[in-house]
Design a protein around this motif. Structure first.
Motif, PDB file in Angstrom:
ATOM      1  N   GLN A 177      33.503  49.015  46.132  1.00  0.00           N
ATOM      2  CA  GLN A 177      34.914  48.823  46.466  1.00  0.00           C
ATOM      3  C   GLN A 177      35.184  49.128  47.940  1.00  0.00           C
ATOM      4  O   GLN A 177      35.954  48.436  48.590  1.00  0.00           O
ATOM      5  CB  GLN A 177      35.798  49.693  45.570  1.00  0.00           C
ATOM      6  CG  GLN A 177      35.852  49.256  44.127  1.00  0.00           C
ATOM      7  CD  GLN A 177      36.511  47.898  43.974  1.00  0.00           C
ATOM      8  OE1 GLN A 177      37.514  47.591  44.607  1.00  0.00           O
ATOM      9  NE2 GLN A 177      35.928  47.067  43.126  1.00  0.00           N
ATOM     10  N   LYS A 220      47.577  43.659  30.448  1.00  0.00           N
ATOM     11  CA  LYS A 220      47.194  42.284  30.721  1.00  0.00           C
ATOM     12  C   LYS A 220      46.514  41.642  29.518  1.00  0.00           C
ATOM     13  O   LYS A 220      45.559  40.910  29.663  1.00  0.00           O
ATOM     14  CB  LYS A 220      46.290  42.233  31.947  1.00  0.00           C
ATOM     15  CG  LYS A 220      46.932  42.770  33.203  1.00  0.00           C
ATOM     16  CD  LYS A 220      45.990  42.738  34.366  1.00  0.00           C
ATOM     17  CE  LYS A 220      44.870  43.717  34.285  1.00  0.00           C
ATOM     18  NZ  LYS A 220      45.165  45.103  34.241  1.00  0.00           N
ATOM     19  N   ASN A 234      38.461  48.053  49.899  1.00  0.00           N
ATOM     20  CA  ASN A 234      39.427  48.642  48.964  1.00  0.00           C
ATOM     21  C   ASN A 234      39.366  50.158  48.994  1.00  0.00           C
ATOM     22  O   ASN A 234      38.443  50.754  49.543  1.00  0.00           O
ATOM     23  CB  ASN A 234      39.154  48.146  47.538  1.00  0.00           C
ATOM     24  CG  ASN A 234      39.341  46.657  47.407  1.00  0.00           C
ATOM     25  OD1 ASN A 234      40.230  46.069  48.019  1.00  0.00           O
ATOM     26  ND2 ASN A 234      38.484  46.025  46.621  1.00  0.00           N
ATOM     27  N   ARG A 239      41.608  50.578  38.062  1.00  0.00           N
ATOM     28  CA  ARG A 239      41.567  49.164  38.414  1.00  0.00           C
ATOM     29  C   ARG A 239      42.723  48.406  37.782  1.00  0.00           C
ATOM     30  O   ARG A 239      43.131  48.684  36.663  1.00  0.00           O
ATOM     31  CB  ARG A 239      40.244  48.529  37.961  1.00  0.00           C
ATOM     32  CG  ARG A 239      38.986  49.149  38.537  1.00  0.00           C
ATOM     33  CD  ARG A 239      38.581  48.566  39.863  1.00  0.00           C
ATOM     34  NE  ARG A 239      38.244  47.179  39.808  1.00  0.00           N
ATOM     35  CZ  ARG A 239      37.020  46.711  39.635  1.00  0.00           C
ATOM     36  NH1 ARG A 239      36.009  47.526  39.504  1.00  0.00           N
ATOM     37  NH2 ARG A 239      36.806  45.417  39.618  1.00  0.00           N
ATOM     38  N   THR A 240      43.234  47.432  38.505  1.00  0.00           N
ATOM     39  CA  THR A 240      44.318  46.593  37.990  1.00  0.00           C
ATOM     40  C   THR A 240      43.874  45.143  37.819  1.00  0.00           C
ATOM     41  O   THR A 240      44.655  44.317  37.369  1.00  0.00           O
ATOM     42  CB  THR A 240      45.523  46.633  38.955  1.00  0.00           C
ATOM     43  OG1 THR A 240      45.090  46.209  40.247  1.00  0.00           O
ATOM     44  CG2 THR A 240      46.113  48.031  39.035  1.00  0.00           C
ATOM     45  N   ASP A 241      42.625  44.854  38.167  1.00  0.00           N
ATOM     46  CA  ASP A 241      42.140  43.482  38.116  1.00  0.00           C
ATOM     47  C   ASP A 241      41.270  43.192  36.886  1.00  0.00           C
ATOM     48  O   ASP A 241      40.722  42.112  36.761  1.00  0.00           O
ATOM     49  CB  ASP A 241      41.349  43.162  39.383  1.00  0.00           C
ATOM     50  CG  ASP A 241      40.137  44.070  39.557  1.00  0.00           C
ATOM     51  OD1 ASP A 241      40.143  45.191  39.011  1.00  0.00           O
ATOM     52  OD2 ASP A 241      39.198  43.669  40.259  1.00  0.00           O
ATOM     53  N   THR A 293      40.365  42.281  33.051  1.00  0.00           N
ATOM     54  CA  THR A 293      40.927  41.585  31.892  1.00  0.00           C
ATOM     55  C   THR A 293      40.078  41.924  30.665  1.00  0.00           C
ATOM     56  O   THR A 293      38.935  42.363  30.792  1.00  0.00           O
ATOM     57  CB  THR A 293      40.933  40.059  32.094  1.00  0.00           C
ATOM     58  OG1 THR A 293      39.583  39.612  32.178  1.00  0.00           O
ATOM     59  CG2 THR A 293      41.717  39.662  33.333  1.00  0.00           C
TER      60      THR A 293
END
Length: 138
Positions: A79, A137, A84, A94-96, A98
Motif C-alpha cells: 500500500q 458493499k 496509500n 480497506r474500503t475497496d 468486495t
C-alpha cells in the motif's frame, strides 16, 4: 542423577514459596502480539452460517491479517509503494474490498497468501468473513 534433580526441584520451589526470583519482572511475561490473540469460536456446526464475520475473521484470518501479522506487514508495504496510507495494510481498514474479491483471493490465493481449502474455512464461514470485510458493499 536425574531422579535426584526431579526430587530436588519441587523441594527447592516449595522452599522459595513459589515466588519469582529477584530481578524477574513482576506480573509475568508480556502479552502476546495482536495476531496471536485470535477470537475463540463457539461450539457448534461449522457448516451453518451462524458465526459473526468479525469473530470468524479474527479466528481464521487473524494469524496473518491482524496487526503485526505477516500478511498485514506485506500489504502495508504494498500500500505504501502505491502511495496509500500504511493503515490500508489492515484489511479491516480497506474500503475497496468486495465480497467476490475476498472469496476469490481466499480460495485461489494471491502472491504470498496460499489458497485456503473448505476445511480451513467453510463456504458459510467465508461468506460471513467476506461480508464483514466488504462492509456495506454487499
Amino acid at each position: 542423577m536425574k531422579k535426584l534433580a526431579l526430587i530436588a526441584l519441587p523441594l527447592a520451589l516449595a522452599a522459595c514459596g513459589g515466588e519469582a526470583p529477584s530481578g524477574a519482572p513482576e506480573g509475568g511475561p508480556p502479552p502476546p502480539p495482536p495476531y496471536q490473540l485470535r477470537a475463540e469460536l463457539p461450539e457448534g456446526n461449522r457448516l451453518a452460517a451462524s458465526n459473526e464475520g468479525e469473530t470468524l475473521y479474527s479466528n481464521r484470518c487473524g494469524t496473518c491479517h491482524l496487526a503485526g501479522g505477516m500478511g498485514t506487514n506485506l500489504l502495508t508495504v504494498q500500500q505504501m509503494k502505491a502511495g496509500n496510507s500504511p493503515e490500508m495494510g489492515l484489511l479491516t481498514n480497506r474500503t475497496d474490498l468486495t465480497v467476490d474479491y475476498v472469496k476469490a483471493v481466499v480460495r485461489n490465493g494471491k502472491v504470498a497468501m496460499p489458497p485456503l481449502s473448505r476445511v480451513e474455512a467453510t463456504d458459510a464461514e467465508l461468506d460471513a468473513i467476506a461480508a464483514f470485510l466488504a462492509k456495506d458493499k454487499l
